[in-house]
Enzyme design. Structure first.
Site, PDB file in Angstrom:
ATOM      1  CB  SER A   1      -0.933   0.001   1.217  1.00  0.00           C
ATOM      2  OG  SER A   1      -0.184  -0.173   2.415  1.00  0.00           O
TER       3      SER A   1
ATOM      4  CG  ASP B   1      -2.275   5.035   8.301  1.00  0.00           C
ATOM      5  OD1 ASP B   1      -1.107   4.644   8.516  1.00  0.00           O
ATOM      6  OD2 ASP B   1      -2.787   5.030   7.169  1.00  0.00           O
TER       7      ASP B   1
ATOM      8  CG  HIS C   1      -0.522   3.947   4.616  1.00  0.00           C
ATOM      9  ND1 HIS C   1      -1.051   3.124   5.589  1.00  0.00           N
ATOM     10  CD2 HIS C   1      -0.220   3.147   3.571  1.00  0.00           C
ATOM     11  CE1 HIS C   1      -1.082   1.876   5.155  1.00  0.00           C
ATOM     12  NE2 HIS C   1      -0.568   1.855   3.940  1.00  0.00           N
TER      13      HIS C   1
END
Length: 494
Positions: A221, A470, A473
């Protein structure tokens, strides 16, 4: 009054034309220089002398006068010859000094606060195809040893290069601004190598470079995060048209029609064959089954269609997994309760990278491959599943943070196997293998993650709500945009 080339035809002796040509050319370059003034004066005297003395040039009465004037002319020519070098040098020095004094120094102020950001809305810049920093380019060419991956993050109010409103391909999980992140200071930083300057990404130049070519981001990702950043920057010149996506929207293909440029992302988090039992929220129903002796054909079958590849992974190898080799179970990583040997994630990761690099070094396909190193996360006081968070708002300076053992081991394996691959590449090999070492520059940016703002307005109903963070990312726009500055520099200047 400035002379033209026709003026030389009226001089007393035509062979002087060849002698004074350098001064004429210098005069054209810098018409107001001292050289030009002396040249005009000399030329005027010569023209006047011809008019006055041509009829009596060979008379004894005017012979002495002519000789004196001729000698004076030669003296002026010699003086001009000396001044032309000094004048040229002084003029160029003056220009450099003028440029230096007129260029504003790099911003040293703190990044904008929330109030100042909202009072001055962010606008996406306009790009010029021929916008090149000549000073920067010259310095980069002169510097034989320039490590693009060692440097600092400096405040730069000209960033970001786009906004969440000007780009329409940002996934909701990375759209920190839309999701309500209150501080926007993380937007105004630029990666600057220590030994040289890194030009800002030029989308027009990049698209022209990629005309009639195909580029793919292969990996997890983070690769998808990276390709979205690139799409956002390029959309300032030409919006991409999505022409394919898989069932879960993890692998996609875009087209830039006017440049015939194809850009894609292939989701293969292990790069090798794997059976994954995990939903989009990271919840697993069973352990991953990894085949350490087989590459994922999802990307290997397409490799020969790509001109450029950016490939990387790593983080998924930390998950609980069962390892398969030679069609049988050989061990595992973190498999309590299983009667298996725990070989560790490093064993599997090294095996996987050996397969990947062997595939590249054995290929005869003429492609440029950038191998991206691991990306550190910035979870504090826990992990993503145990209440870990990342609430810092400014970058670290070098020496203020150390890499955790897991990331250090992972990057060590990456560099080791990459160096082995480079060594094995012979002159007959056609693939170009480069290291995109984003680990250390990413380590310094704890402020660039979505944190709780991976969700839309997470504290709208309850300011004390407990939400998943998160810290792996990157927000878009955000620090990952600088990765593309590096990618372009590696592709353009090698």
């Amino acid at each position: 009054m400035f002379l033209t080339t026709n003026s030389f035809h009226i001089l007393p002796y035509t062979n002087y034309y060849y002698f004074i040509t350098p001064f004429y050319l210098s005069c054209k370059k810098v018409p107001k220089s001292q050289t030009c003034f002396i040249f005009h004066l000399w030329s005027f005297n010569m023209v006047k002398n011809r008019a006055e003395n041509f009829s009596s040039l060979f008379s004894l009465q005017n012979h002495n006068l002519f000789c004196v004037k001729f000698a004076a002319s030669i003296f002026l020519v010699g003086l001009a010859f000396r001044i032309v070098f000094w004048d040229s040098f002084s003029f160029s020095s003056f220009v450099e000094i003028e440029k230096a004094s007129s260029s504003p120094p790099p911003p040293q102020t703190e990044p904008k606060t929330e109030s100042s950001v909202f009072s001055s809305p962010i606008e996406a810049p306009k790009f010029d195809e021929f916008q090149v920093n000549n000073k920067t380019q010259t310095f980069l060419n002169v510097a034989e040893k320039c490590d693009l991956f060692v440097g600092d993050w400096v405040s730069d109010l000209s960033y970001p290069m786009y906004t969440n409103e000007s780009c329409h391909v940002i996934e909701p999980h990375q759209n920190c601004m839309k999701n309500g992140r209150p501080d926007l200071g993380y937007l105004y930083w630029r990666w600057t190598p220590k030994e040289c300057e890194l030009p800002k990404f030029n989308p027009k130049k990049f698209l022209n470079l990629m005309r009639n070519k195909a580029m793919s981001f292969i990996g997890d990702s983070i690769s998808r995060n990276h390709v979205q950043s690139l799409l956002c920057i390029l959309s300032q010149v030409e919006p991409a048209v999505e022409i394919y996506h898989d069932k879960e929207y993890r692998s996609k293909i875009w087209k830039f029609p006017s440049h015939n440029f194809t850009l894609s992302v292939i989701w293969t988090p292990f790069l090798i064959k794997a059976a994954i039992y995990e939903d989009m929220n990271g919840v697993s129903s069973s352990m991953v089954q990894l085949h350490l002796d087989t590459l994922d054909q999802l990307w290997t079958k397409q490799f020969n269609t790509f001109d450029y590849v950016v490939i990387g992974g790593g983080k998924w190898f930390l998950k609980s997994s069962i390892y398969h080799e030679n069609n049988k179970v050989s061990g595992c990583h973190y498999c309590p309760g299983k009667n298996l040997t725990d070989l560790g994630f490093d064993y599997a990761y090294r095996k996987a990278l050996q397969l990947v690099f062997n595939f590249f070094t054995s290929s005869s396909h003429n492609a440029t491959v950038l191998f991206r190193t691991t990306t550190p996360d910035h979870f504090e006081n826990g992990e993503w599943f145990s209440g870990g968070y990342c609430n810092r708002t400014i970058p670290f300076k070098e020496g203020e943070i150390d890499m955790i053992d897991v990331d250090s081991i992972m990057r060590g394996i990456e560099v080791d196997e990459f160096e082995k691959a480079i060594t094995s590449l012979g002159s007959e090999k056609r693939v170009k293998l480069k290291l995109l070492d984003t680990t250390f520059l990413s380590l310094l940016r704890p402020d660039g993650h979505p944190g709780p703002y991976r969700q839309f307005q997470p504290f709208a109903k309850d300011k004390n709500a407990k939400v998943q963070n998160d810290c792996l990312h990157w927000c878009l726009p955000g620090p990952i945009d600088s990765w593309n500055d590096i990618v372009m520099e590696m592709l353009v200047n090698g």
